[in-house]
Scaffold this motif. Structure first.
Motif, mmCIF file in Angstrom:
data_model
loop_
_atom_site.group_PDB
_atom_site.id
_atom_site.type_symbol
_atom_site.label_atom_id
_atom_site.label_comp_id
_atom_site.label_asym_id
_atom_site.label_seq_id
_atom_site.Cartn_x
_atom_site.Cartn_y
_atom_site.Cartn_z
ATOM 1 N N VAL A 119 0.853 -1.186 0.000
ATOM 2 C CA VAL A 119 0.000 0.000 0.000
ATOM 3 C C VAL A 119 0.890 1.237 0.000
ATOM 4 C CG1 VAL A 119 -1.798 1.281 1.212
ATOM 5 C CG2 VAL A 119 -1.830 -1.219 1.222
ATOM 6 N N ARG A 120 0.625 2.113 -0.956
ATOM 7 C CA ARG A 120 1.376 3.363 -1.058
ATOM 8 C C ARG A 120 0.462 4.521 -0.651
ATOM 9 N NH1 ARG A 120 3.691 4.439 -6.826
ATOM 10 N NH2 ARG A 120 4.984 2.661 -6.174
ATOM 11 N N SER A 121 1.027 5.440 0.106
ATOM 12 C CA SER A 121 0.263 6.590 0.582
ATOM 13 C C SER A 121 0.643 7.828 -0.229
ATOM 14 C CB SER A 121 0.539 6.829 2.075
ATOM 15 O OG SER A 121 -0.100 8.002 2.513
ATOM 16 N N LYS A 122 -0.348 8.619 -0.558
ATOM 17 C CA LYS A 122 -0.129 9.893 -1.237
ATOM 18 C C LYS A 122 -1.157 10.896 -0.721
ATOM 19 C CE LYS A 122 -2.944 8.731 -5.273
ATOM 20 N NZ LYS A 122 -2.967 8.625 -6.762
ATOM 21 N N LYS A 123 -1.033 12.137 -1.153
ATOM 22 C CA LYS A 123 -1.896 13.200 -0.638
ATOM 23 C C LYS A 123 -2.612 13.892 -1.781
ATOM 24 C CE LYS A 123 1.012 14.110 3.415
ATOM 25 N NZ LYS A 123 1.817 15.128 4.147
ATOM 26 N N VAL A 144 -7.238 21.720 1.782
ATOM 27 C CA VAL A 144 -7.312 20.631 2.762
ATOM 28 C C VAL A 144 -6.571 19.418 2.196
ATOM 29 C CG1 VAL A 144 -8.840 19.123 4.077
ATOM 30 C CG2 VAL A 144 -9.519 21.474 3.601
ATOM 31 N N THR A 145 -5.655 18.883 2.971
ATOM 32 C CA THR A 145 -4.869 17.735 2.537
ATOM 33 C C THR A 145 -5.591 16.448 2.912
ATOM 34 O OG1 THR A 145 -2.818 18.979 2.834
ATOM 35 C CG2 THR A 145 -2.640 16.584 2.708
ATOM 36 N N LEU A 146 -5.875 15.625 1.902
ATOM 37 C CA LEU A 146 -6.573 14.360 2.118
ATOM 38 C C LEU A 146 -5.609 13.204 1.867
ATOM 39 C CD1 LEU A 146 -9.953 15.053 0.270
ATOM 40 C CD2 LEU A 146 -9.436 15.316 2.696
ATOM 41 N N PRO A 147 -5.523 12.253 2.804
ATOM 42 C CA PRO A 147 -4.664 11.082 2.575
ATOM 43 C C PRO A 147 -5.319 10.114 1.591
ATOM 44 C CG PRO A 147 -5.783 10.897 4.692
ATOM 45 C CD PRO A 147 -6.154 12.247 4.139
ATOM 46 N N MET A 148 -4.521 9.608 0.659
ATOM 47 C CA MET A 148 -5.008 8.660 -0.337
ATOM 48 C C MET A 148 -4.120 7.414 -0.313
ATOM 49 S SD MET A 148 -7.522 10.423 -1.694
ATOM 50 C CE MET A 148 -7.900 9.558 -3.207
#
Length: 252
Positions: free
Chosen positions: A94-98, A104-108
């Motif tokens: 799983v890779r996290s990006k924003k 507003v910063t949302l985690p993806m």
């Protein structure tokens, strides 16, 4: 507005200019926050629709994955021990990006494949087709779970931000702007009252100067009259015939 602000706002032209600037800034801030709240709400509804769709799909995918696992176990027997012995690292990570939505910063989160498929030739052995199908179905389930986790995280983050933004919008609209408008109205009333007092004061001063001028003119006239009387001069016209006496007779 705090007590210090009330003390510092003295009814004057400078205070009026200052409060008008504050009112303009508050109105502009309210407009920007309202647009931000609308953009966040639009994204919030879109994420909510995707969550409902993903949860509906998740039920179907998990049902098919469980059924394919039962088929694979029936065809190939218990293959869980062989899978556990051959796995040394995770193939799917799983890779996290924003993502940025109106500041507003949302985690993806997204699934990425790391390395080659260890069981790409599984279908050559006994019951391999069912095992491969089971692997594909559970892979889809993992991908859908990661997508659902990303949507849920973004949903919670947006929910908190929307609540804070709406509170700020309501505070500016129902508290700050009316308070500034009441202050401007108070300053306007005080300035108008001051102008009326100044006009009345100037009018009274002019009336007093006029009365003083009349009194001074009357006093000056009396003084001149007294000076004329003191010098023995009559204010009436003199008869020159009486002063010179009778004229002598003229002989022809």
């Amino acid at each position: 507005m705090s007590g210090k602000d009330r003390l510092s706002i003295f009814p004057s032209r400078a205070a009026m200019t200052l409060m008008k600037g504050r009112l303009k800034g508050a109105q502009k801030g309210h407009s920007l926050l309202k647009k931000k709240a609308d953009a966040l709400m639009m994204r919030f509804r879109l994420i909510l629709a995707k969550i409902i769709e993903s949860k509906t799909s998740m039920g179907e995918v998990m049902k098919e994955a469980s059924f394919s696992l039962a088929e694979a176990a029936y065809s190939a027997g218990d293959f869980s021990l062989g899978v556990l012995q051959n796995v040394d690292k995770a193939q799917t990570k799983v890779r996290s990006k924003k993502d940025n939505v109106a500041g507003v910063t949302l985690p993806m989160f997204e699934c990425v494949a790391d390395g080659t498929d260890t069981y790409e030739l599984t279908g050559l052995s006994r019951g391999g087709q069912q095992v491969a199908h089971c692997k594909d179905m559970f892979g889809k389930a993992v991908t859908l779970l990661v997508e659902l986790a990303s949507l849920q995280t973004s949903f919670i983050t947006l929910d908190d931000v929307i609540k804070i933004t709406n509170r700020r919008v309501n505070a500016i609209e129902h508290v700050i702007i009316p308070r500034i408008e009441r202050t401007i109205q108070y300053i306007t009333t005080e300035l108008d009252e001051r102008e009326r007092e100044e006009f009345y004061r100037l009018k009274k001063i002019q009336e007093k100067k006029k009365k003083t001028r009349i009194i001074e003119d009357a006093a000056r006239a009396r003084y001149i009259q007294q000076q004329i009387i003191s010098e023995g001069m009559s204010t009436e016209p003199r008869n020159l015939l009486e002063e010179t006496g009778a004229d002598p007779d003229i002989l022809f």
